[in-house]
Write a protein that holds these residues in place. Sequence first.
Motif, PDB file in Angstrom:
ATOM      1  N   GLY A 291       0.826  -1.207   0.000  1.00 14.02           N
ATOM      2  CA  GLY A 291       0.000   0.000   0.000  1.00 14.02           C
ATOM      3  C   GLY A 291       0.854   1.249   0.000  1.00 14.02           C
ATOM      4  O   GLY A 291       2.084   1.193  -0.160  1.00 14.02           O
ATOM      5  N   ILE A 292       0.197   2.374   0.197  1.00 14.25           N
ATOM      6  CA  ILE A 292       0.881   3.663   0.238  1.00 14.25           C
ATOM      7  C   ILE A 292       0.125   4.551   1.218  1.00 14.25           C
ATOM      8  O   ILE A 292      -1.094   4.435   1.368  1.00 14.25           O
ATOM      9  N   THR A 293       0.841   5.415   1.910  1.00 13.55           N
ATOM     10  CA  THR A 293       0.200   6.282   2.886  1.00 13.55           C
ATOM     11  C   THR A 293       1.009   7.562   3.067  1.00 13.55           C
ATOM     12  O   THR A 293       2.109   7.697   2.537  1.00 13.55           O
ATOM     13  N   LEU A 294       0.449   8.468   3.825  1.00 15.13           N
ATOM     14  CA  LEU A 294       1.152   9.680   4.246  1.00 15.13           C
ATOM     15  C   LEU A 294       1.464   9.522   5.726  1.00 15.13           C
ATOM     16  O   LEU A 294       0.560   9.316   6.538  1.00 15.13           O
ATOM     17  N   VAL A 295       2.732   9.624   6.069  1.00 15.57           N
ATOM     18  CA  VAL A 295       3.186   9.434   7.446  1.00 15.57           C
ATOM     19  C   VAL A 295       3.526  10.797   8.040  1.00 15.57           C
ATOM     20  O   VAL A 295       4.279  11.569   7.439  1.00 15.57           O
ATOM     21  N   PRO A 296       2.957  11.105   9.227  1.00 18.76           N
ATOM     22  CA  PRO A 296       3.279  12.407   9.833  1.00 18.76           C
ATOM     23  C   PRO A 296       4.749  12.479  10.237  1.00 18.76           C
ATOM     24  O   PRO A 296       5.327  11.495  10.692  1.00 18.76           O
ATOM     25  N   GLY A 297       5.337  13.658  10.061  1.00 18.75           N
ATOM     26  CA  GLY A 297       6.730  13.873  10.422  1.00 18.75           C
ATOM     27  C   GLY A 297       6.961  13.767  11.916  1.00 18.75           C
ATOM     28  O   GLY A 297       8.021  13.368  12.365  1.00 18.75           O
ATOM     29  N   ARG A 298       5.976  14.133  12.695  1.00 18.50           N
ATOM     30  CA  ARG A 298       6.019  13.965  14.150  1.00 18.50           C
ATOM     31  C   ARG A 298       4.609  13.666  14.639  1.00 18.50           C
ATOM     32  O   ARG A 298       3.638  14.093  14.027  1.00 18.50           O
ATOM     33  N   VAL A 299       4.555  12.945  15.728  1.00 22.87           N
ATOM     34  CA  VAL A 299       3.262  12.572  16.283  1.00 22.87           C
ATOM     35  C   VAL A 299       2.611  13.813  16.906  1.00 22.87           C
ATOM     36  O   VAL A 299       3.272  14.577  17.609  1.00 22.87           O
TER      37      VAL A 299
END
Length: 167
Positions: A155-163
């Motif tokens: 799959g593919i996603t957008l991961v936050p740079g920081r929580v």
Amino acid sequence: MQSRARGFSLLELAVVACVLSVLLAVFLNRLTFYQELAERAQFESTLQAYKTALQIRLAELIVDRREAEARTLEAGNPTELMSTKPANYGGDYPASPRPGTWYFDTGAHELVYVVNTGGRLSRAVTDNPKQLRYKVRVIFQPINAPGGSINSIGGITLVPGRVYQWP
């Protein structure tokens, strides 16, 4: 008997002014709360549109048997994959970003949202102005195959740079 003067006394006027001040303060507090809720809803809707555009592009690559090109999505601007750009998209990340606007940081390959009314945004976001940054990540999963394990695109996603938390 002497007739009493008609109208408000100074004490009554002060009480009314205090009550109106309290009502105005409550109204302004609620107004900023609902403005932030509206911004958060708009932000989450746009973020979901970005994720959907990335997933559609990945599906196209898989159908065309061009899975090897999936890694290029991690360096590219996801806005280019959308049929219509968000109304608040500002292009490449500038030196002085405008609040309430999406940008793409070409150097860091990150999608950036500059928060406008982030009063309830968690303290983990300390940028000035507050920014929520996302990187595109292709997800790989191991598949057991004859002759060994191989990594396949999951799959593919957008991961936050920081929580962060935006309650």
